[in-house]
Motif scaffolding. Structure first.
Motif, PDB file in Angstrom:
ATOM      1  N   ALA A  64       4.320  14.099   6.729  1.00  0.00           N
ATOM      2  CA  ALA A  64       4.152  14.718   8.050  1.00  0.00           C
ATOM      3  C   ALA A  64       3.087  15.813   8.091  1.00  0.00           C
ATOM      4  N   PRO A 104       4.605  14.972  17.870  1.00  0.00           N
ATOM      5  CA  PRO A 104       5.036  13.581  17.644  1.00  0.00           C
ATOM      6  C   PRO A 104       5.828  13.407  16.351  1.00  0.00           C
ATOM      7  N   ARG A 105       5.624  14.313  15.384  1.00  0.00           N
ATOM      8  CA  ARG A 105       6.266  14.151  14.082  1.00  0.00           C
ATOM      9  C   ARG A 105       7.759  14.466  14.126  1.00  0.00           C
ATOM     10  N   THR A 109       9.935  11.365  15.056  1.00  0.00           N
ATOM     11  CA  THR A 109       9.978  10.385  13.970  1.00  0.00           C
ATOM     12  C   THR A 109      10.885  10.858  12.835  1.00  0.00           C
ATOM     13  N   SER A 144      -1.968   6.402  12.869  1.00  0.00           N
ATOM     14  CA  SER A 144      -1.079   7.405  13.473  1.00  0.00           C
ATOM     15  C   SER A 144      -0.133   7.992  12.432  1.00  0.00           C
ATOM     16  N   THR A 203       2.778   9.165  12.745  1.00  0.00           N
ATOM     17  CA  THR A 203       4.182   8.733  12.845  1.00  0.00           C
ATOM     18  C   THR A 203       4.357   7.330  12.254  1.00  0.00           C
ATOM     19  N   ASP A 204       3.365   6.467  12.424  1.00  0.00           N
ATOM     20  CA  ASP A 204       3.407   5.161  11.745  1.00  0.00           C
ATOM     21  C   ASP A 204       3.421   5.359  10.233  1.00  0.00           C
ATOM     22  N   GLU A 208       6.708   6.397   8.818  1.00  0.00           N
ATOM     23  CA  GLU A 208       7.684   5.304   8.785  1.00  0.00           C
ATOM     24  C   GLU A 208       7.338   4.260   7.728  1.00  0.00           C
TER      25      GLU A 208
END
Lengths: 254, 254, 254, 254
Positions: A61, A151-152, A155, D24, D26-27, D30
C-alpha cells in the motif's frame, strides 16, 4: 568496561546455520513470502493466512506516492549532491518523522490505548472525539491532502473482511469514522495510515513499531526514485527550494 | 571474536583527565581559539599564528550560503517531516557529496599530486590544463554558479599574504588560474573551494580530509536553517520538488 | 501546488555578495573568530567580549572525549563499512540523542523554565529538587560516568567570572548543585553539559538549540576519528558488539 | 532559478488515483506479492513466475544475520543514544557500504561486464580469474567469514533451476566457482551476495542497484534489532568499542 555478553532473540547464527526466530532461512526462502518473513521477524511467530494477506497488502500500500512526499525529496537531494545509494536511502528515511509517515504510529497509539476501555466500541469512539476536541487535536490517520477517499483503505478492509479478520482495533477505527462525521458534521474518511494502524494493532504489533512498517514499505520506492534521479537527471539540478527572499537585517559593519 | 584492544591517538581520557593530542582540555579552553583546536585535533600539532588565522578564515568562509544549497534543503526537509535537530543536521551532511562541497577534496587532490612534480610551477599549471583537456575534465574549485569573482577567495589569499604564508599549493593554484585563462581564453577565477584546497594543502592536510573542512564549517549554518524552519514555518510545507509530471506507462491491468 | 516564495533571515546572497545576518562574509573572515561567527549566525547579533570567550570555551569543551562515546562508534562503524566521510559524520551525529549529548537541551529547558519563577534562586533550586524527586527524575547535566569532578565545568565558570558574566541561569545552576547535595546527601557536581546549559541560557539561546551546540563542537572530533579509522585500521574490523548469544526460540519447522 | 517541470515514470498520482508503473495500487494490493511489487517498481514491468519466486527468495535471504553485522551495530547505537526509529534505520543503512553489503554490486558489475565478451562461459571465467590475479583483487561474492558453504546460495540456485531459470550470469557465476577452485587450488564457494548478483543480473537489473536489494532486504532486520534494543536494553549500555588504549602524544603544555 564491557557489560558482559548480551542477548538477542532474532536470528541464530553459526557456521552453515541461519535461523530466524527458530526457522531455517533456506526453508523460509522456499516456503514463505517476503511479507510473511517480515511478519515473522518482527512478531516472532508465523502469520495466519489472513495476516499474511494483510501484511502483504500493508507493505504494498505505501510503496510509493509519486514525487511529492518529502522523503523522496530527501533521497533525490542526496543523490543530486553526488552520493551513494545507501546515503540516499538513509537521507529519505531520516525525513520520515512525526509529520510525514508518523500517522500510523500516532493512530495506533490512540487505538491501542482506548481499545482496552470496554466493549462498547461506538461509545469509545465518541469519547475519543470528545477527548480530541478538548485537547484541540486532530485524529491522525483520517483525511488526506490529496485523496478525498483514500483508495487503499477500502481495499485493505476488504481483504480483512474476506478473511473474516476484524478485531477490536479495526472496529474502533471504523466507529471513529462514524463518530467524527457525526460530531464534526463533515466526512473525514480513514486514510491508508489509519487503516494500517488498525490492521497492525489487531495483529498485536506495538504502536511504537508504526513508523517501521511505513519505512519498510517505502524503501523500495525511495530506491526507485534514487535510481531515476541518478540515471535521468544531471547532478545538482534545482530540486528546491522554491524561490525565496532574504528578510533579515540590512547591511551593517562588524 | 574480538580483535583485541585497539588504539587511538586523538584524546586521552581518565577520571578527571581529558587531553587532546597531549594538551589539557582546560588549558585549550583558556588559551586556544576553537579554530586552533580544530587544527590541533585534525593535525596533531598546534598551528602557527599564520595557520591559526587561515584556519579561522577557512571555517568562517563556508559557514552559510543562503537558502539555495542542496544541503540546506536536506536539513529543512528533515525538520519539516517532524524530526529532531540531530537528524536534520545528519540529513544535511548526507547531501554534501562529490557535486556539492566536493570541490575542496577534488581540487586538493590535484594540487597535492601535481605539486610534487617539480619546481616550475607555471609549467606544471599548464601541464594540468593539458591533462584536464585530454581527459575532458573541468578543474574543480574554479568558477562559480553565482559569483563572477568569489569574494572569499581574495580575502583568504590576502590573509595568507599578510602573514607571509605562501607554499607550493597556493602558488600552483594561482598559476592554474593564469594557465586556465590563457589556454581556455576566458577567465575562470578561483572560488572559495579552490582557495581552501590550496590553503589546507599548504598546511599539510591530506586531501581526503577536504570534505571534512567544508562539513565542520557548514554545520552551524545548517543548524541556523533547521532552527529557522522549526520556528518560522509550519510542518510539511511545500519545500520542493518543483512541479513535476508523470511520463511513465499509461493505465494497465495486472 | 507551491506555497509561494518563502523567507530566510540568515544569509543574503547575490552575485559577489554574501552577508551573514547583515555582515559581509569577508569582513567576518578578517575580524571575527569562528566561535563569534557561530554565535552571530545562531543569535543574529554579535557577541560581547565575554560571550565570545564563553562561546569559544563551550565549543572547545566538547570537541572530543576519546574513543568511548557512542557517536564515535557510529562514525567509525560507517567508515569501517566502506563509506564516505560525510556519511560517517552523519552516522555519528545521528547517535547524538536524548541519552547521549541530550543533557544540554534537557538541563537548559529546566533552567529556563524555572528561572522565570522569581528572584529567590536558592529557593527555586530547592523547589526544582522537590519536583525532580516527586517525578522520580534525575537532574540532567549533573554527575558524570567517568569524571568525579568534570574539569571543564570549573574552567567554563572561571572564564564567566573573570568577565563578570553571571546571569540568572548560571546562578540557578550553581544553586542547584548546593540544593542537590543538601537534599540528596551526596555531591552531584555540575558536569560540562550542565555548565554549557547555564552559559547558553544566560546568553539568551533557546533550550531547543541545546543539542546543536554539542553537535557543532563534536563534529571535528568525529572527523578526527573517521580519519583515524580510515588510515589506521582495516575495513570491517570487529568494532563491536561485544560477545552475544542467541536466546530466542529453538529450531522449528515452517 | 527553477529548471521548469521535471518528470517521473514511477508512480502517477491524482485525487483518488495511485498507479505504480501504470498499475492501480489497489489491484496490486489484491493480486501481487510485495516481492513482485518491488520487482515492478524497480524494473517497470511485472516479473514472470520464476522471477517472482527468485525475487522473493532474494529479499528473504538477506533479511538478517544475527547481531554481528556492522549495520546492526549502527542501528542499535542510534537507538541506544536516545533517538527515533527512523534515525536508527538510517544509521544502519549508512553503514551498508563497499565493505559491508557491497559485494552484490561489485560482483554484479563484474558479471555484467564480462558476460558480454562471448559465448564460451568457461573461458570467460578463467579470463576473469587471470584479470583478478593481475590486479591483485579478490572476487567479490565468493567465500564467507563464517559459513564454509553459504546455505542460501544452494537454495537460490535450486529455485532458479526448478523454474528453468538460468541465464548467462548465473552460468558465468557458477563457472567462476570452478575456475577459482582450479586456479587458486582451494574452494571459494559462491556466497549469498554472489548468488544474488547473478540472479538480479539475469533478471536484467543494472549492477548499480546492487546495494539496493541488500538494503530493502535488510531493513526489516534492522527494525527488529532497533525494537529489541529499545525494549530489552537500557539506554547508553556499552555496545562497543572494545577496550582501547591511547597511544598519541604524552602530556604537554599549550
Amino acid at each position: 568496561m564491557p557489560d558482559g555478553n548480551w542477548k538477542t532473540a532474532i536470528t541464530d547464527i553459526a557456521p552453515g546455520k541461519i535461523r530466524v526466530r527458530g526457522y531455517s532461512i533456506t526453508d523460509i526462502m522456499e516456503k514463505l513470502s517476503y511479507a510473511e518473513t517480515v511478519y515473522l521477524i518482527l512478531k516472532g511467530e508465523l502469520p495466519t493466512k489472513a495476516e499474511a494477506a494483510l501484511m502483504n497488502a500493508v507493505l504494498v500500500a505505501s510503496i510509493d506516492h509519486g514525487a511529492s512526499p518529502p522523503s523522496v525529496l530527501g533521497t533525490r537531494t542526496v543523490i543530486s549532491g553526488g552520493n551513494s545509494l545507501n546515503a540516499a536511502i538513509a537521507g529519505g528515511v531520516l525525513v520520515i518523522g512525526d509529520t510525514h509517515g508518523g500517522a500510523i504510529e500516532q493512530s495506533a497509539k490512540i487505538l491501542q490505548e482506548w481499545a482496552t476501555k470496554g466493549d462498547d466500541t461506538a461509545q469509545i469512539a465518541f469519547d475519543i472525539v470528545d477527548w480530541l476536541k478538548e485537547n484541540k487535536k486532530r485524529m491522525p490517520g483520517f483525511g488526506h491532502r490529496l485523496h478525498n477517499v483514500d483508495p487503499r483503505t477500502g481495499t485493505l478492509f476488504e481483504i480483512a473482511k474476506r478473511h473474516g479478520y476484524r478485531g477490536k482495533h479495526i472496529e474502533l477505527c471504523q466507529a471513529l469514522e462514524t463518530a467524527l462525521a457525526e460530531k464534526l458534521g463533515r466526512k473525514l474518511p480513514i486514510n491508508v495510515d489509519g487503516a494500517v494502524a488498525a490492521v497492525i494493532s489487531d495483529m498485536g504489533f506495538d504502536w511504537r513499531l508504526g513508523k517501521g512498517f511505513f519505512i519498510i514499505s517505502r524503501v523500495p520506492g525511495l530506491l526507485a526514485h534514487a535510481y531515476e534521479e541518478m540515471t535521468r537527471e544531471r547532478p545538482m539540478r534545482k530540486l528546491g527550494p522554491l524561490p525565496f527572499e532574504y528578510d533579515g537585517p540590512g547591511e551593517r559593519e562588524v
